[in-house]
Design an enzyme around this catalytic site. Sequence first.
Site, PDB file in Angstrom:
ATOM      1  CB  CYS A 249      21.968  14.278  -7.734  1.00  0.00           C
ATOM      2  SG  CYS A 249      20.563  13.474  -8.509  1.00  0.00           S
TER       3      CYS A 249
ATOM      4  CG  HIS B 208      20.773  14.903  -3.974  1.00  0.00           C
ATOM      5  ND1 HIS B 208      19.914  15.685  -4.709  1.00  0.00           N
ATOM      6  CD2 HIS B 208      20.729  13.659  -4.527  1.00  0.00           C
ATOM      7  CE1 HIS B 208      19.379  14.949  -5.672  1.00  0.00           C
ATOM      8  NE2 HIS B 208      19.857  13.725  -5.579  1.00  0.00           N
TER       9      HIS B 208
ATOM     10  CG  ASN C  52      16.466  13.075  -7.034  1.00  0.00           C
ATOM     11  OD1 ASN C  52      16.878  14.220  -7.186  1.00  0.00           O
ATOM     12  ND2 ASN C  52      17.229  12.009  -7.209  1.00  0.00           N
TER      13      ASN C  52
HETATM   14  N1  ACO Z   1       6.663   0.057  -6.555  1.00  0.00           N
HETATM   15  C1  ACO Z   1       6.644  -1.203  -6.118  1.00  0.00           C
HETATM   16  N2  ACO Z   1       7.678  -2.049  -6.224  1.00  0.00           N
HETATM   17  C2  ACO Z   1       8.799  -1.577  -6.769  1.00  0.00           C
HETATM   18  C3  ACO Z   1       8.907  -0.264  -7.240  1.00  0.00           C
HETATM   19  C4  ACO Z   1       7.778   0.577  -7.111  1.00  0.00           C
HETATM   20  N3  ACO Z   1       7.769   1.859  -7.532  1.00  0.00           N
HETATM   21  N4  ACO Z   1      10.156  -0.063  -7.723  1.00  0.00           N
HETATM   22  C5  ACO Z   1      10.811  -1.233  -7.571  1.00  0.00           C
HETATM   23  N5  ACO Z   1       9.975  -2.144  -6.999  1.00  0.00           N
HETATM   24  C6  ACO Z   1      10.286  -3.532  -6.662  1.00  0.00           C
HETATM   25  C7  ACO Z   1      11.416  -4.112  -7.474  1.00  0.00           C
HETATM   26  O1  ACO Z   1      10.950  -4.577  -8.711  1.00  0.00           O
HETATM   27  C8  ACO Z   1      11.899  -5.212  -6.577  1.00  0.00           C
HETATM   28  O2  ACO Z   1      11.042  -6.309  -6.716  1.00  0.00           O
HETATM   29  P1  ACO Z   1      11.639  -7.821  -6.744  1.00  0.00           P
HETATM   30  O3  ACO Z   1      12.266  -7.997  -5.391  1.00  0.00           O
HETATM   31  O4  ACO Z   1      10.433  -8.639  -6.987  1.00  0.00           O
HETATM   32  O5  ACO Z   1      12.639  -7.837  -7.853  1.00  0.00           O
HETATM   33  C9  ACO Z   1      11.698  -4.649  -5.178  1.00  0.00           C
HETATM   34  O6  ACO Z   1      10.741  -3.584  -5.315  1.00  0.00           O
HETATM   35  C10 ACO Z   1      12.964  -4.112  -4.543  1.00  0.00           C
HETATM   36  O7  ACO Z   1      13.616  -3.265  -5.506  1.00  0.00           O
HETATM   37  P2  ACO Z   1      14.986  -2.586  -5.175  1.00  0.00           P
HETATM   38  O8  ACO Z   1      15.470  -1.846  -6.390  1.00  0.00           O
HETATM   39  O9  ACO Z   1      15.896  -3.579  -4.551  1.00  0.00           O
HETATM   40  O10 ACO Z   1      14.528  -1.538  -4.046  1.00  0.00           O
HETATM   41  P3  ACO Z   1      15.408  -0.595  -3.172  1.00  0.00           P
HETATM   42  O11 ACO Z   1      15.088  -0.812  -1.768  1.00  0.00           O
HETATM   43  O12 ACO Z   1      16.850  -0.620  -3.608  1.00  0.00           O
HETATM   44  O13 ACO Z   1      14.821   0.853  -3.542  1.00  0.00           O
HETATM   45  C11 ACO Z   1      15.409   2.776  -4.857  1.00  0.00           C
HETATM   46  C12 ACO Z   1      14.888   1.340  -4.871  1.00  0.00           C
HETATM   47  C13 ACO Z   1      14.419   3.617  -4.115  1.00  0.00           C
HETATM   48  C14 ACO Z   1      15.538   3.251  -6.299  1.00  0.00           C
HETATM   49  C15 ACO Z   1      16.796   2.828  -4.170  1.00  0.00           C
HETATM   50  O14 ACO Z   1      17.599   1.808  -4.670  1.00  0.00           O
HETATM   51  C16 ACO Z   1      17.508   4.149  -4.311  1.00  0.00           C
HETATM   52  O15 ACO Z   1      17.122   5.139  -3.735  1.00  0.00           O
HETATM   53  N6  ACO Z   1      18.641   4.171  -5.053  1.00  0.00           N
HETATM   54  C17 ACO Z   1      19.537   5.342  -5.106  1.00  0.00           C
HETATM   55  C18 ACO Z   1      18.921   6.506  -5.844  1.00  0.00           C
HETATM   56  C19 ACO Z   1      19.937   7.628  -5.938  1.00  0.00           C
HETATM   57  O16 ACO Z   1      20.490   8.104  -4.952  1.00  0.00           O
HETATM   58  N7  ACO Z   1      20.242   8.072  -7.157  1.00  0.00           N
HETATM   59  C20 ACO Z   1      21.261   9.074  -7.331  1.00  0.00           C
HETATM   60  C21 ACO Z   1      20.689  10.414  -7.572  1.00  0.00           C
HETATM   61  S1  ACO Z   1      19.715  10.503  -9.028  1.00  0.00           S
HETATM   62  C22 ACO Z   1      20.655  11.370 -10.220  1.00  0.00           C
HETATM   63  O17 ACO Z   1      21.815  11.638 -10.094  1.00  0.00           O
HETATM   64  C23 ACO Z   1      19.915  11.776 -11.515  1.00  0.00           C
END
Ligand code: ACO
Length: 332
Positions: free
Chosen positions: A111, A252, A282
Site C-alpha cells: 500500500c 492511503h 482499498n
Molecule cells: N463481517 C462481519 N464480521 C466480521 C467481518 C465481516 N466482514 N470481518 C471480521 N468480522 C468479525 C470478526 O470475526 C470479529 O468477530 P469476533 O469478535 O466474534 O471474533 C469481529 O468482527 C471483530 O474483528 P476485528 O478484526 O477485531 O475487527 P476490526 O475492528 O479490527 O476491523 C479491519 C477489521 C477492518 C480489517 C481492521 O482491523 C483494519 O482496517 N485493519 C488494518 C488494515 C490495513 O490498514 N491494512 C494495511 C494496508 S493493506 C496492504 O498493504 C495490502
Amino acid sequence: MKAYITAVAHYVPPDVYDNHWFSTFLDTSDEWIRERTGIRERRFLREGATSDMIVPAAREVLAQRAMQPSDIDCIIVCTVTPDQFFPSTAANVQRKLGATNAWGFDLNAACSGFVYGLWVAAKLIEAGGARNVLLCGADKMSSIINFEDRTTCVLFGDGAGVVLLEPGDDEAYGVQDAIIRMDGEGGQYLYMPAGGSLRPPSYETVANKEHYVFQDGQTVFKAAVVGMAEVSAEIMERNGLSAETVAWLVPHQANLRIIDATARRMGLSKDKVMVNIDRYGNTTAATIPICLSELYQAGKLHRGDNIILASFGAGYTWGSLWLRWAIERTQV
Ligand code: ACO
C-alpha cells in the site's frame, strides 16, 4: 531541479460490487463493513490484468500533455499484483503503450508503493537519470483475495492511477520531502503465504488457499494508526507546515478510522482530507494516485498547494511525502 507532477489520471473497472453483494454468500453485513472500514462499494476487474487498467490511465496522462508514448523514458509500476512474476508489468505497459524509448521496473511496497515510487522517481529525475517518468500505482486485488474469508475480501478493490513526472526549474514546487520507513518484523501480519520461492505453488498450497492475502487485521490496524499519523505529523513539523498551510492530506485508503486518526494528529479538518474509500475500497498501490486524479479532475488542486501523501502497508512499509502542486488544470 525538482520533479513536478504534470499530469494525472486513473482507471477503475466499470463493475461495481456493493456491501450487500457480499452478504449473499458470506456472514457479513453492509452495516459491519461501513462502520468498521468506511467502505460502501468497490470495483472488480472481470477480465484482463493489472497492466490493462494502467494503459487507459497512461494514455489519458499523455493526452493531457499532448505527448507521444515515445516521449516517456522510464516506467515505474508500483503493484503487488503484477501481470506475472516476470516480465515486469512495466515491460507489459511499455509494449502495450508503444513507449519504445522507455526502460522501467516494478516496485513492491504494497500500500506504500506509490509513496515509495514517487520518492524514487523524484530522485531519479533530480539526479538527471530520467526526464519523463510514468509512475503507475495499480492493483488487481480481486486476483489475490479469498472470497471465502470475510475478514479480508470485503476490504479490497481493483484500480489504477498514473502520474507523469517531469523536471521543473523552480525548486519551490514539486516533490519536496519524504519520510519513508520499513519494518520487516511486520511481515508476519500481512502477507501472501505461498507462490514465491519460499513456498512454490503446489497442490497443497492451492488446497490450503495460501495464494491469497492473509492479514491479522487488528495488529495491522494498531500499527497503521500509529505509523501513518507519526510520519505525517513529523513531515509537517520538520518543514514548518501547519494545518493552515496544508491544502490537502491525500492518505492511503485502507480504513476510514486510520485516515481520521492521521488527520486528527495533523490537526487537519475533514474538508482537507481526500476520502474515496467508500466507492473503491482499498486498491493498494492505486489509492493515492486515484485520489490525486479525482481531486485534479474536480479542479481542487491549485499551483502552490501543499499536499501531504501518507501510507501504511505490508512489510510493514509506511511513509509520508510533501509536495507542492506545480500546475493549474487550465494549463492542460
Ligand atoms: N463481517 C462481519 N464480521 C466480521 C467481518 C465481516 N466482514 N470481518 C471480521 N468480522 C468479525 C470478526 O470475526 C470479529 O468477530 P469476533 O469478535 O466474534 O471474533 C469481529 O468482527 C471483530 O474483528 P476485528 O478484526 O477485531 O475487527 P476490526 O475492528 O479490527 O476491523 C479491519 C477489521 C477492518 C480489517 C481492521 O482491523 C483494519 O482496517 N485493519 C488494518 C488494515 C490495513 O490498514 N491494512 C494495511 C494496508 S493493506 C496492504 O498493504 C495490502
